[in-house]
Design a protein around this motif. Structure first.
Motif, PDB file in Angstrom:
ATOM      1  N   LEU A  12       0.849  -1.178   0.000  1.00  0.00           N
ATOM      2  CA  LEU A  12       0.000   0.000   0.000  1.00  0.00           C
ATOM      3  C   LEU A  12       0.889   1.235   0.000  1.00  0.00           C
ATOM      4  CD1 LEU A  12      -2.912   1.130   0.269  1.00  0.00           C
ATOM      5  CD2 LEU A  12      -2.554   1.090   2.746  1.00  0.00           C
ATOM      6  N   TRP A  18       1.236  -2.088   4.573  1.00  0.00           N
ATOM      7  CA  TRP A  18       0.395  -3.265   4.425  1.00  0.00           C
ATOM      8  C   TRP A  18       0.580  -3.869   3.042  1.00  0.00           C
ATOM      9  CZ3 TRP A  18      -4.804  -0.632   6.103  1.00  0.00           C
ATOM     10  CH2 TRP A  18      -4.810  -0.479   7.497  1.00  0.00           C
ATOM     11  N   LYS A  19       0.470  -5.196   2.983  1.00  0.00           N
ATOM     12  CA  LYS A  19       0.385  -5.885   1.703  1.00  0.00           C
ATOM     13  C   LYS A  19      -1.095  -5.889   1.340  1.00  0.00           C
ATOM     14  CE  LYS A  19       4.338  -8.700   2.779  1.00  0.00           C
ATOM     15  NZ  LYS A  19       4.760  -9.953   3.393  1.00  0.00           N
ATOM     16  N   VAL A  20      -1.403  -5.502   0.110  1.00  0.00           N
ATOM     17  CA  VAL A  20      -2.793  -5.355  -0.292  1.00  0.00           C
ATOM     18  C   VAL A  20      -3.037  -5.943  -1.676  1.00  0.00           C
ATOM     19  CG1 VAL A  20      -3.071  -3.254   1.098  1.00  0.00           C
ATOM     20  CG2 VAL A  20      -2.457  -3.049  -1.315  1.00  0.00           C
ATOM     21  N   HIS A  50     -13.995 -10.000   4.738  1.00  0.00           N
ATOM     22  CA  HIS A  50     -13.030  -8.912   4.726  1.00  0.00           C
ATOM     23  C   HIS A  50     -13.715  -7.585   4.454  1.00  0.00           C
ATOM     24  CE1 HIS A  50      -8.940  -7.786   5.067  1.00  0.00           C
ATOM     25  NE2 HIS A  50      -8.401  -8.838   4.476  1.00  0.00           N
ATOM     26  N   VAL A  62      -6.732  -5.786   2.534  1.00  0.00           N
ATOM     27  CA  VAL A  62      -5.433  -6.105   3.109  1.00  0.00           C
ATOM     28  C   VAL A  62      -5.181  -7.601   2.969  1.00  0.00           C
ATOM     29  CG1 VAL A  62      -4.039  -6.082   5.218  1.00  0.00           C
ATOM     30  CG2 VAL A  62      -5.595  -4.181   4.735  1.00  0.00           C
ATOM     31  N   TYR A  63      -4.027  -7.951   2.456  1.00  0.00           N
ATOM     32  CA  TYR A  63      -3.585  -9.343   2.367  1.00  0.00           C
ATOM     33  C   TYR A  63      -2.904  -9.636   3.698  1.00  0.00           C
ATOM     34  CZ  TYR A  63      -1.335 -13.547   0.480  1.00  0.00           C
ATOM     35  OH  TYR A  63      -0.917 -14.845   0.245  1.00  0.00           O
ATOM     36  N   ASN A  64      -3.727 -10.053   4.683  1.00  0.00           N
ATOM     37  CA  ASN A  64      -3.237 -10.187   6.054  1.00  0.00           C
ATOM     38  C   ASN A  64      -2.568 -11.539   6.311  1.00  0.00           C
ATOM     39  OD1 ASN A  64      -5.344 -12.045   6.458  1.00  0.00           O
ATOM     40  ND2 ASN A  64      -6.708 -10.486   7.278  1.00  0.00           N
TER      41      ASN A  64
END
Length: 156
Positions: A12, A18-20, A50, A62-64
């Protein structure tokens, strides 16, 4: 309507690291809002509840850590996504062991009074721990932040 697309896992832009995964359509046109959109996503065959979040580059989710562990892909990899808006009211699922610990420490009521997004975040933080000892330490830390009540609390 279900939206199907392939997208890369990106960072992001901005302060949040954050990975998104970006939604390839205009959220305003598709969902009628510039704000948050609750969604159900399937990422490479794995289902998640999500939220699409807005940014100047379009909506994203968000790729959590839960996704990373299930899907096994990292920054720069491509994922296949099925995405559908959730119109029904989503419920917070409190695992029994966390509920019992909160009850035993007389902080369940205080926990339940928090906004749903905070409860989800706290539950996820506990659940992401790999070791039981770490889970218990995280529960104890959460309990230390919540005000105790006279009674053991109520059930969800």
């Amino acid at each position: 309507m279900v939206y199907e697309f392939d997208s890369g896992i990106k960072m992001l832009e901005g302060k949040m690291k954050w990975k998104v995964v970006y939604f390839p359509h205009q959220g305003t046109e598709v969902f009628g809002t510039n704000g948050k959109v609750p969604v159900h996503v399937t990422v490479d065959g794995h289902d998640f509840e999500h939220t699409l979040l807005p940014s100047r580059n379009g909506h994203y989710f968000v790729y959590n850590e839960f996704m990373r562990r299930a899907v096994g892909k990292e920054l720069g990899d491509s994922v296949h996504v099925l995405l559908k808006e959730c119109k029904e009211n989503r419920q917070v699922v409190l695992p029994a062991y966390i509920e019992e610990a909160l009850k035993n420490r007389n902080v369940l009521d205080a926990f339940l009074r928090q906004p749903d997004y905070i409860k989800r975040e706290q539950i996820q933080f506990i659940e992401l721990a790999k070791k039981e000892e770490t889970k218990q330490n995280r529960i104890a830390a959460l309990c230390g932040k919540l005000p105790a009540t006279e009674q053991g609390g109520s059930s969800i």
